[in-house]
Design a protein around this motif. Sequence first.
Motif, short mmCIF file in Angstrom:
data_model
loop_
_atom_site.label_atom_id
_atom_site.label_comp_id
_atom_site.label_asym_id
_atom_site.label_seq_id
_atom_site.Cartn_x
_atom_site.Cartn_y
_atom_site.Cartn_z
N THR A 1 14.49 7.10 -12.47
CA THR A 1 14.04 8.41 -12.87
C THR A 1 13.08 8.20 -13.90
OG1 THR A 1 17.11 8.80 -12.48
CG2 THR A 1 15.12 10.41 -13.44
N ALA A 2 12.15 9.53 -14.02
CA ALA A 2 10.68 9.50 -14.51
C ALA A 2 10.63 10.86 -15.59
CB ALA A 2 10.09 8.50 -14.03
N GLU A 3 9.77 9.99 -16.78
CA GLU A 3 9.65 11.98 -16.83
C GLU A 3 7.70 11.13 -16.43
OE1 GLU A 3 9.59 11.81 -20.93
OE2 GLU A 3 11.58 11.87 -20.67
N LEU A 4 6.33 12.45 -15.72
CA LEU A 4 5.73 12.31 -14.97
C LEU A 4 4.39 13.36 -15.32
CD1 LEU A 4 6.55 11.78 -11.15
CD2 LEU A 4 6.31 9.82 -13.45
N TRP A 5 3.30 13.03 -16.04
CA TRP A 5 2.57 13.91 -16.52
C TRP A 5 1.73 13.97 -14.85
CZ3 TRP A 5 1.82 16.92 -19.98
CH2 TRP A 5 2.14 16.70 -21.39
N LEU A 6 1.58 15.13 -14.15
CA LEU A 6 0.87 15.48 -13.54
C LEU A 6 -0.71 15.92 -14.29
CD1 LEU A 6 3.23 17.99 -11.32
CD2 LEU A 6 2.89 14.81 -11.27
N GLN A 7 -1.80 15.15 -13.63
CA GLN A 7 -2.78 15.36 -14.17
C GLN A 7 -4.02 15.56 -12.84
OE1 GLN A 7 -2.57 12.09 -16.90
NE2 GLN A 7 -2.11 12.85 -18.23
N GLY A 8 -3.79 16.48 -12.45
CA GLY A 8 -5.04 16.85 -11.47
C GLY A 8 -4.05 16.72 -9.67
N ALA A 9 -3.14 15.75 -9.96
CA ALA A 9 -2.82 15.75 -8.68
C ALA A 9 -3.17 16.09 -7.41
CB ALA A 9 -0.87 15.45 -8.86
N LEU B 1 22.60 -5.19 -10.47
CA LEU B 1 22.31 -6.29 -11.85
C LEU B 1 20.65 -6.23 -11.84
CD1 LEU B 1 25.01 -8.73 -10.33
CD2 LEU B 1 24.94 -7.74 -12.46
N ASN B 2 20.01 -5.19 -11.00
CA ASN B 2 18.14 -5.52 -11.34
C ASN B 2 17.83 -4.18 -11.23
OD1 ASN B 2 17.53 -8.49 -10.11
ND2 ASN B 2 18.95 -8.17 -9.33
N PRO B 3 18.11 -3.05 -12.37
CA PRO B 3 17.86 -2.28 -12.18
C PRO B 3 15.80 -1.84 -12.13
CG PRO B 3 18.51 -2.31 -14.25
CD PRO B 3 18.41 -3.28 -13.50
N PRO B 4 14.64 -0.97 -11.92
CA PRO B 4 13.84 -0.44 -11.94
C PRO B 4 13.17 -1.08 -13.06
CG PRO B 4 14.54 1.80 -11.74
CD PRO B 4 15.82 0.39 -11.76
N VAL B 5 12.59 -1.64 -12.98
CA VAL B 5 10.92 -1.75 -14.74
C VAL B 5 9.65 -1.53 -14.53
CG1 VAL B 5 10.51 -3.78 -15.73
CG2 VAL B 5 12.94 -4.18 -14.93
N PHE B 6 9.69 -0.20 -15.38
CA PHE B 6 8.62 0.10 -15.75
C PHE B 6 7.62 -1.11 -16.34
CE2 PHE B 6 5.93 3.25 -18.16
CZ PHE B 6 5.03 3.37 -17.57
N ARG B 7 6.09 -0.96 -15.44
CA ARG B 7 5.24 -2.16 -16.47
C ARG B 7 3.77 -0.84 -16.52
NH1 ARG B 7 7.85 -6.68 -16.79
NH2 ARG B 7 8.55 -6.75 -15.21
N GLN B 8 3.54 -0.42 -17.83
CA GLN B 8 2.80 0.92 -17.99
C GLN B 8 1.54 -0.07 -17.50
OE1 GLN B 8 3.12 2.78 -21.35
NE2 GLN B 8 2.24 4.73 -20.41
N PHE B 9 1.04 -1.37 -18.11
CA PHE B 9 -0.56 -1.88 -18.63
C PHE B 9 -0.03 -3.23 -17.89
CE2 PHE B 9 0.08 0.63 -21.98
CZ PHE B 9 -1.25 1.23 -21.72
N ASP B 10 -1.10 -3.92 -16.87
CA ASP B 10 -1.14 -5.06 -16.65
C ASP B 10 -1.50 -6.24 -17.51
OD1 ASP B 10 -3.88 -5.17 -17.04
OD2 ASP B 10 -3.93 -4.61 -14.43
N ASN C 1 -1.73 9.14 -7.28
CA ASN C 1 -2.51 10.24 -7.21
C ASN C 1 -2.68 11.40 -8.80
OD1 ASN C 1 -3.44 12.40 -6.37
ND2 ASN C 1 -1.51 13.50 -5.67
N ASN C 2 -3.36 11.04 -9.53
CA ASN C 2 -3.59 11.50 -11.00
C ASN C 2 -2.14 11.67 -11.46
OD1 ASN C 2 -6.45 11.36 -10.93
ND2 ASN C 2 -6.12 12.38 -8.87
N ILE C 3 -1.21 11.00 -11.32
CA ILE C 3 0.56 11.04 -12.27
C ILE C 3 -0.12 9.64 -12.91
CG2 ILE C 3 2.26 10.74 -12.14
CD1 ILE C 3 2.06 11.87 -8.80
N GLN C 4 0.74 10.12 -14.08
CA GLN C 4 1.18 9.00 -15.58
C GLN C 4 2.48 8.96 -15.33
OE1 GLN C 4 -1.43 8.98 -18.98
NE2 GLN C 4 -3.02 7.49 -18.35
N VAL C 5 3.06 7.42 -15.04
CA VAL C 5 4.12 7.50 -16.05
C VAL C 5 4.61 7.40 -16.85
CG1 VAL C 5 6.04 6.43 -15.17
CG2 VAL C 5 4.79 6.89 -13.64
N GLN C 6 5.66 8.15 -18.12
CA GLN C 6 5.37 8.26 -19.63
C GLN C 6 6.71 6.97 -19.92
OE1 GLN C 6 4.13 11.61 -21.90
NE2 GLN C 6 7.62 11.18 -22.94
N ARG C 7 7.41 7.44 -18.97
CA ARG C 7 8.94 6.79 -19.41
C ARG C 7 9.83 6.07 -18.83
NH1 ARG C 7 12.85 9.00 -24.08
NH2 ARG C 7 12.88 10.65 -23.45
#
Length: 613
Positions: free
Chosen positions: A308-316, A101-110, A290-296
């Motif tokens: 389950t996410a798409e991740l950019w590794l930017q120098g991890a 009932l309470n799946p994960p939520v992605f918060r990209q910005f504060d 760790n120098n990782i960006q979550v795209q969505r």
Amino acid sequence: LPHTRDRCQTPSVKGISTTVGQHSGEQVLEDLEMPLERRPMETLFQEQPKTGNQYLEDTLLRSYLKTHLPPKVLEEVHQDLERFGNRLLTKIQPLGWECELNPPVFRQFDAWGRRVDRIDTCSAWRRMKEISAEEGLIAEAYERRYSNWSRLYQAVKLYLFSASSGGFNCPLAMTDGAAKVIESLGIPASLKSAFDRLTSRDPKKFWTSGQWMTERRGGSDVADGTETVARRQPDGTYRLYGFKWFTSAADSDVALTLARIADAEGQCPQGSRGLSLFFLRVRDEEGKLNNIQVQRLKDKLGTRQMATAELWLQGARAELISAEGRGVASISNMLSITRIHNVISAVASMRRMISLSREYARRRVAFGKLLKDHPLHVQTIARMVVQWRGAFLLLMEVVRLLGLAETNLASEQDQLLLRLLIPVAKLYTGKQATAVAVEAMESFGGQGYMEDTGVPVILRDTLVLSIWEGTTNILSLDVLRSLAKSQGRVMAVFLSTVQEKLELVSGTAGLAPAVQRVREATGSLAQFLEKVGPEPAVTMELAARDLSYSLARIYTGALLMEHAARPGASSTDTCAALRWCNQELCPVAAESGSGSYRAGAALQDSALVYGDS
């Protein structure tokens, strides 16, 4: 099941009483005098099916443990599993529904526009992680308290946990796989702390692991699909650059991932021999990525409880843990473990759906009697039960062999058989679970299609089991590789093991028809393999799926008979073995006879698929 919709009211029409139950004559007359008018009604409801302690109710599981475990081990295990079954019923199952009932939520910005890439999970999901540590769901396999039976005991607890876990069985699979890889590497000093956390019983120390392999160009085709680049740093660590297309349990603490090491000129070797295996922390001590960006987050059909996410590794920052170019070989241990976990989930899903269907049939009245008193309905459930019983024994056989291998008690034959049975069990039980879930949903009628009953959740989460960790076709080709690599030894071990089991049960009353069917099937299988030996490779590729199904059905038939021939076996055990063996046990021989793999068959398949497009 969380709950069912237990009230249903329909309007009355003049001259027709739509109420259920007995009415007084005065009430009926009153009904007839109230055309198209809403009025008080008796409620129409269906009783909610409820399950009890899943360990105590699982007679097949208990009989298997009684047959195979040493008495002292059985005594301790029985007490713990009964306690665990009660905890599952009263504490864990409600948490699992809360995760749905309470799946994960992605918060990209504060709130101030700063990028934070935070994945928020519910408190129930976090509690599942704590419970997993407390119950030793990973630790049990590595502490080896019960020697070679430790792995089987862990699998039993996971089997009971899976259907109530709210999807947390997935991160546990990858965590177990990561621990296995580190152990296989000899637990290097740099990974000792990580291994201790991955196998900890302390909720405050316990870590979970991800498995980041899938990229944009490929799923199972990691050899040509992996684009992530690793650049060596002066301190000996590496920085990873790339895009991970599908990362399950993205909220995990650590991950294992594949990448290509760039040379001084920035060039990377291609193919599977260019892949190396890396270990990385997802966040630093302050909780920053760790120098990782979550795209969505992925919008999935099922397993929505898990991020389950798409991740950019930017120098991890990462640590190379395999020899250069040996990443695929090093991560193979992880794949074996996660595939076994997939089998556990499949068997657990079947068990839960059958349990609910069986209980519902005891409560639901249709056409004047309970569903359990309708022979056709019971026959349908019985067919599901046979599938589950076979899948359960195949699972137990795989983890029994794994336990022997992990404690250096496995013979060469045991190890060869394990290598073959892991992909066979994974591909076949994934298909079985899907079929059983669909059939079980239908057994509830319209109620099975209602979201708030929880039945659709089980179905959705089951459908992924034929996809995760390699699709049916991918694993069928892996079966072919195991046969080819061993130069025929794997198949020889398979056939001899089945023959040994047949000899042990051949004198058991009532099993003669099943023994004969399996003996004929193994003969047909041997003849097929001899016949196709000189054929082109495409012939074996076309036969790969049917061959894998044949291996699964023949071996499972032998296991069912073995269980039915033990002292104290019931008539149910015999019935299940007979019914299993009454199906086509060697479809690869039957299809070969029809010409499905002959020269030109692939062209005909292509014409059927694309000829009119």
